[in-house]
Design a protein around this motif. Structure first.
Motif, PDB file in Angstrom:
ATOM      1  N   VAL A 100       0.865  -1.179   0.000  1.00 44.44           N
ATOM      2  CA  VAL A 100       0.000   0.000   0.000  1.00 44.44           C
ATOM      3  C   VAL A 100       0.904   1.232   0.000  1.00 44.44           C
ATOM      4  O   VAL A 100       1.664   1.459   0.947  1.00 44.44           O
ATOM      5  N   ALA A 101       0.855   1.994  -1.077  1.00 42.70           N
ATOM      6  CA  ALA A 101       1.645   3.224  -1.169  1.00 42.70           C
ATOM      7  C   ALA A 101       0.854   4.334  -0.467  1.00 42.70           C
ATOM      8  O   ALA A 101      -0.063   4.915  -1.042  1.00 42.70           O
ATOM      9  N   TRP A 102       1.222   4.604   0.785  1.00 38.70           N
ATOM     10  CA  TRP A 102       0.407   5.491   1.599  1.00 38.70           C
ATOM     11  C   TRP A 102       0.838   6.948   1.485  1.00 38.70           C
ATOM     12  O   TRP A 102       2.020   7.280   1.552  1.00 38.70           O
ATOM     13  N   LYS A 103      -0.145   7.804   1.309  1.00 42.95           N
ATOM     14  CA  LYS A 103       0.016   9.254   1.352  1.00 42.95           C
ATOM     15  C   LYS A 103      -1.269   9.782   1.958  1.00 42.95           C
ATOM     16  O   LYS A 103      -2.359   9.310   1.609  1.00 42.95           O
ATOM     17  N   ASP A 104      -1.174  10.704   2.880  1.00 45.03           N
ATOM     18  CA  ASP A 104      -2.359  11.116   3.632  1.00 45.03           C
ATOM     19  C   ASP A 104      -3.232  12.041   2.795  1.00 45.03           C
ATOM     20  O   ASP A 104      -3.294  13.256   2.995  1.00 45.03           O
ATOM     21  N   THR A 105      -3.930  11.448   1.833  1.00 44.02           N
ATOM     22  CA  THR A 105      -4.784  12.171   0.901  1.00 44.02           C
ATOM     23  C   THR A 105      -6.105  11.420   0.743  1.00 44.02           C
ATOM     24  O   THR A 105      -6.186  10.217   1.012  1.00 44.02           O
ATOM     25  N   ARG A 144      -6.842   7.174   0.737  1.00 43.08           N
ATOM     26  CA  ARG A 144      -7.846   6.575   1.628  1.00 43.08           C
ATOM     27  C   ARG A 144      -8.888   5.812   0.820  1.00 43.08           C
ATOM     28  O   ARG A 144      -9.332   4.721   1.207  1.00 43.08           O
ATOM     29  N   ARG A 145      -9.299   6.405  -0.301  1.00 39.29           N
ATOM     30  CA  ARG A 145     -10.273   5.735  -1.167  1.00 39.29           C
ATOM     31  C   ARG A 145      -9.695   4.436  -1.712  1.00 39.29           C
ATOM     32  O   ARG A 145     -10.373   3.393  -1.733  1.00 39.29           O
ATOM     33  N   ALA A 146      -8.440   4.476  -2.156  1.00 38.73           N
ATOM     34  CA  ALA A 146      -7.813   3.274  -2.705  1.00 38.73           C
ATOM     35  C   ALA A 146      -7.716   2.184  -1.649  1.00 38.73           C
ATOM     36  O   ALA A 146      -7.947   0.996  -1.934  1.00 38.73           O
ATOM     37  N   LEU A 147      -7.367   2.554  -0.432  1.00 43.01           N
ATOM     38  CA  LEU A 147      -7.238   1.576   0.644  1.00 43.01           C
ATOM     39  C   LEU A 147      -8.572   0.882   0.916  1.00 43.01           C
ATOM     40  O   LEU A 147      -8.647  -0.344   1.056  1.00 43.01           O
ATOM     41  N   ALA A 148      -9.637   1.674   0.972  1.00 43.34           N
ATOM     42  CA  ALA A 148     -10.962   1.091   1.198  1.00 43.34           C
ATOM     43  C   ALA A 148     -11.388   0.219   0.018  1.00 43.34           C
ATOM     44  O   ALA A 148     -11.956  -0.863   0.196  1.00 43.34           O
ATOM     45  N   ILE A 193       6.583   7.405   1.806  1.00 43.49           N
ATOM     46  CA  ILE A 193       7.840   8.011   1.369  1.00 43.49           C
ATOM     47  C   ILE A 193       7.726   9.511   1.605  1.00 43.49           C
ATOM     48  O   ILE A 193       7.117  10.234   0.807  1.00 43.49           O
ATOM     49  N   PRO A 194       8.247  10.032   2.727  1.00 42.22           N
ATOM     50  CA  PRO A 194       8.120  11.463   3.023  1.00 42.22           C
ATOM     51  C   PRO A 194       8.883  12.311   2.016  1.00 42.22           C
ATOM     52  O   PRO A 194       9.901  11.879   1.456  1.00 42.22           O
ATOM     53  N   ALA A 203       4.564  11.019   8.686  1.00 43.94           N
ATOM     54  CA  ALA A 203       4.455   9.777   7.932  1.00 43.94           C
ATOM     55  C   ALA A 203       4.369   8.571   8.860  1.00 43.94           C
ATOM     56  O   ALA A 203       3.591   7.639   8.619  1.00 43.94           O
ATOM     57  N   VAL A 204       5.165   8.571   9.915  1.00 42.47           N
ATOM     58  CA  VAL A 204       5.134   7.471  10.886  1.00 42.47           C
ATOM     59  C   VAL A 204       3.751   7.374  11.523  1.00 42.47           C
ATOM     60  O   VAL A 204       3.179   6.283  11.651  1.00 42.47           O
TER      61      VAL A 204
END
Length: 277
Positions: free
Chosen positions: A156-161, A165-169, A186-187, A196-197
């Motif tokens: 999961v390539a996480w970015k707080d956007t 969030r939609r992709a994760l769900a 990746i900050p 990021a942590v």
């Protein structure tokens, strides 16, 4: 959430074997209905005649498109035989993007082929770039050469956007079936690392409450390397066969102009990628 209806978008004059295999497996794993879609439009030549000659050319080209659509239907039905539940085929003489976007209303997820960086033919291909930005559905991009839906390891390539969030769900049904899941951030700078942590910690906890055991990983801030390059290295390190990511555009007026990481994910040729916008 589950996938009750899987749609697979087929292209004229391009390989469809990989996307058909993966779409069939997806429908089988989730006991879902599967809908095949394809469309093409007559592309007039640069120098066009008129009168009876013009009409004859149009009739000839339209007949050729109808034959190729019929061949795609036969390929689709042969590939998904005995997989999933309800099977349906939809095709039209239309621009592929417009037709597929209209049909997306019936699906939970759309399976599409990958796309090379070269210009694509809008008369014969529904580009995954356009589908992910405009369909309102998650797109599973399947590169040519992929011969099965490998869910042993997912990244999961996480970015707080909102897009991430939609992709994760949207990916949750697949993540529940994955053996190993890594949530990776990746900050952009060293100062962003604490944020990021905190983000990946929250996401792994959220996944755990949905029955998914995941590990968290925060990479070093990108300096002399692109984020796409770092993501590729991490995917290789964890052996990911599936990448989950939000899809981003650079322009509010032309959302099909994709960001660098999204462009990379659509055109890379090694892994399936689930994208949501």
């Amino acid at each position: 959430m589950t996938y009750a209806t899987v749609m697979v978008s087929l292209a004229l004059d391009q390989p469809n074997d990989s996307r058909l295999l993966v779409a069939g497996e997806l429908a089988e794993r989730f006991e879902a209905a599967i809908v095949g879609v394809a469309a093409a439009q007559f592309a007039p030549p640069l120098y066009f005649t008129d009168g009876a000659a013009a009409q004859g050319l149009i009739d000839q080209e339209e007949a050729s498109i109808k034959r190729r659509l019929a061949e795609l239907e036969a390929q689709f039905r042969a590939a998904i035989k005995n997989r999933g539940g309800h099977v349906e085929w939809r095709s039209a003489m239309d621009f592929p993007e417009r037709f597929t976007l209209t049909q997306a209303r019936c699906a939970d997820i759309i399976v599409s082929g990958g796309q090379s960086p070269a210009f694509s033919d809008a008369f014969a291909l529904a580009s995954p770039k356009d589908l992910v930005m405009q369909s309102g559905r998650p797109i599973l991009v399947v590169p040519d050469g992929v011969n099965w839906l490998d869910l042993r390891s997912a990244l999961v390539a996480w970015k707080d956007t909102p897009e991430a969030r939609r992709a994760l769900a949207d990916a949750l049904p697949m993540l529940r079936k994955a053996r190993d899941v890594a949530v990776v951030a990746i900050p952009e700078g060293d100062d962003d690392r604490p944020v990021a942590v905190a983000g990946v910690t929250d996401v792994t906890a959220w996944l755990a409450r949905h029955g998914v055991t995941a590990t968290a990983r925060v990479c070093e801030a990108a300096r002399n390397e692109t984020v796409a390059g770092q993501l590729e290295k991490v995917a290789g390190d964890v052996g990911a066969s599936l990448i989950v990511a939000g899809a981003y555009g650079h322009s509010r007026f032309r959302e099909m102009i994709l960001g660098g990481v999204t462009q990379y994910l659509v055109t890379q040729s090694a892994r399936c990628v689930l994208l949501s916008h």
